[in-house]
Design a protein around this motif. Structure first.
Motif, short mmCIF file in Angstrom:
data_model
loop_
_atom_site.label_atom_id
_atom_site.label_comp_id
_atom_site.label_asym_id
_atom_site.label_seq_id
_atom_site.Cartn_x
_atom_site.Cartn_y
_atom_site.Cartn_z
N PHE A 149 7.01 1.30 4.53
CA PHE A 149 6.81 2.08 3.30
C PHE A 149 7.48 1.39 2.11
N GLN A 150 8.69 0.93 2.33
CA GLN A 150 9.40 0.21 1.27
C GLN A 150 8.69 -1.10 0.92
N GLN A 151 8.27 -1.83 1.94
CA GLN A 151 7.57 -3.10 1.71
C GLN A 151 6.27 -2.88 0.94
N MET A 152 5.58 -1.84 1.30
CA MET A 152 4.32 -1.50 0.64
C MET A 152 4.52 -1.30 -0.86
N GLN A 153 5.58 -0.58 -1.22
CA GLN A 153 5.85 -0.32 -2.63
C GLN A 153 6.33 -1.57 -3.35
N GLN A 154 7.13 -2.39 -2.65
CA GLN A 154 7.61 -3.64 -3.24
C GLN A 154 6.45 -4.57 -3.58
N GLU A 155 5.38 -4.48 -2.81
CA GLU A 155 4.22 -5.33 -3.05
C GLU A 155 3.24 -4.71 -4.05
N GLY A 156 3.67 -3.60 -4.68
CA GLY A 156 2.87 -3.01 -5.76
C GLY A 156 1.80 -2.05 -5.33
N MET A 157 1.81 -1.64 -4.08
CA MET A 157 0.79 -0.70 -3.60
C MET A 157 1.27 0.73 -3.79
N GLU A 158 0.47 1.54 -4.45
CA GLU A 158 0.83 2.93 -4.72
C GLU A 158 0.50 3.81 -3.51
N PRO A 159 1.48 4.54 -2.97
CA PRO A 159 1.20 5.41 -1.81
C PRO A 159 0.35 6.61 -2.21
N ASP A 160 -0.42 7.11 -1.26
CA ASP A 160 -1.22 8.31 -1.49
C ASP A 160 -0.68 9.43 -0.60
N ILE B 73 -0.19 19.89 -2.04
CA ILE B 73 -1.26 19.62 -1.08
C ILE B 73 -0.83 20.17 0.28
N MET B 74 -1.69 20.98 0.90
CA MET B 74 -1.27 21.72 2.10
C MET B 74 -0.73 20.83 3.21
N PHE B 75 -1.46 19.75 3.55
CA PHE B 75 -1.00 18.95 4.70
C PHE B 75 0.28 18.18 4.38
N VAL B 76 0.54 17.93 3.10
CA VAL B 76 1.82 17.31 2.73
C VAL B 76 2.94 18.34 2.86
N GLY B 77 2.69 19.56 2.36
CA GLY B 77 3.67 20.63 2.49
C GLY B 77 3.99 20.93 3.95
N ASN B 78 2.95 20.94 4.79
CA ASN B 78 3.15 21.18 6.22
C ASN B 78 4.12 20.15 6.81
N SER B 79 3.90 18.88 6.47
CA SER B 79 4.75 17.82 7.03
C SER B 79 6.19 17.93 6.54
N GLU C 244 11.44 13.61 -3.04
CA GLU C 244 11.54 13.45 -4.49
C GLU C 244 10.34 12.69 -5.04
N GLN C 245 9.94 11.64 -4.32
CA GLN C 245 8.76 10.87 -4.75
C GLN C 245 7.49 11.72 -4.67
N ILE C 246 7.42 12.55 -3.64
CA ILE C 246 6.26 13.43 -3.48
C ILE C 246 6.15 14.39 -4.66
N ILE C 247 7.29 14.97 -5.07
CA ILE C 247 7.31 15.90 -6.20
C ILE C 247 6.91 15.17 -7.49
N GLN C 248 7.45 13.97 -7.68
CA GLN C 248 7.14 13.19 -8.88
C GLN C 248 5.65 12.92 -9.02
N ARG C 249 4.97 12.74 -7.90
CA ARG C 249 3.53 12.44 -7.93
C ARG C 249 2.66 13.69 -7.86
N GLY C 250 3.29 14.85 -7.75
CA GLY C 250 2.54 16.09 -7.72
C GLY C 250 1.81 16.36 -6.41
N PHE C 251 2.31 15.77 -5.33
CA PHE C 251 1.64 15.92 -4.03
C PHE C 251 2.16 17.09 -3.20
N GLU C 252 3.27 17.71 -3.61
CA GLU C 252 3.88 18.74 -2.76
C GLU C 252 2.94 19.94 -2.57
#
Length: 262
Positions: free
Chosen positions: A46-57, A92-98, A82-90
């Motif tokens: 996850f960290q490597q993905m972001q370091q390489e400029g890929m935006e998580p979904d 989303i039901m399946f994100v909240g479930n997790s 915190e990152q989830i809240i910043q992106r407005g994903f909280e």
């Protein structure tokens, strides 16, 4: 495909030959490591993905939150939250479930409740996670309250919900109330639910009720047999426990170490 089949080495081989990686590719690799019990590696990816400029979904975050849950990494989980809240994903039901599941598994039941209460829509997955979280934290009474609230809000129960509720029962009367709910919902014949009821009654000394449920089960696995054997042993009916052990093997169910302990 390789990740879902548990062949991470092959998944990595393909991943490394690709000239570019999109978010779906990263998600496959992260989720693959989570499924294979490599939560720390999933977090590193996850960290490597972001370091390489890929935006998580949202799917990325579900994988990473599940990784945190698998290794009880509460602080990492909070940072990901915190990152989830910043992106407005909280929302989303399946994100909240997790998130509810992660906090509950990490023992932070207050955080789990905060996320749960903020969810605009809560399905049976979220309810099951919060109920089990309270059970694991020794708050069985609260777990039963939540189980009742879930039904009042019209959320259809599933076997997992009732298994979790049985685990949280502290008093026999509460157990009978849950049993009544199970009968009304038509889940009494489910193997997981049946063995949970047998275990619940046996542990609370109501061996006759345990035996009635046990006899009504259309299929009995080794867990159900063990619950009955241990229940009779604890109630001072050693001869009956020995008879059950023989009957169990006669019916083709192989004993496990817990059986012999009983």
């Amino acid at each position: 495909m390789y990740a879902k089949c548990g062949s991470l080495e092959d998944a990595w081989s393909v991943f490394n030959t690709m000239c570019s990686h999109d978010v779906v590719t990263w998600n496959s690799l992260i989720l693959g490591h989570v499924r294979c019990g490599q939560g720390l590696k999933a977090l590193a990816l996850f960290q490597q993905m972001q370091q390489e400029g890929m935006e998580p979904d949202p799917v990325t975050f579900v994988g990473v939150v599940n990784a945190c849950a698998s290794i009880a990494a509460l602080e990492d989980g909070k940072r990901v939250h915190e990152q989830i809240i910043q992106r407005g994903f909280e929302s989303i039901m399946f994100v909240g479930n997790s998130l509810v599941d992660m906090y509950a598994k990490c023992g932070s039941i207050e955080d789990a409740l905060r996320v749960f209460n903020r969810m605009s829509t809560r399905n049976v997955v979220a309810w099951s996670a919060i109920i089990l979280g309270h059970v694991k934290c020794g708050q069985g009474h609260k777990a039963l309250e939540l189980s009742s609230q879930m039904q009042q809000e019209g959320v259809e129960s599933n076997p997992v919900t009732f298994v979790n509720a049985c685990a949280g029962i502290e008093a026999l009367k509460e157990g009978k109330d849950v049993h009544e709910q199970i009968i009304q919902s038509g889940w009494e014949s489910n193997v997981s639910v049946g063995r949970s009821l047998v275990d619940m009654y046996a542990k609370r000394g109501s061996i006759d009720e345990a035996w009635r449920v046990f006899n009504s089960m259309p299929k009995r696995d080794v867990v159900a047999w063990n619950a009955m054997i241990l229940g009779y042993a604890k109630c001072g009916q050693g001869q009956k426990a020995l008879q059950l052990s023989c009957q169990m093997q006669y019916e083709g169910v192989h004993p496990v170490p817990v059986t012999f302990v009983g």
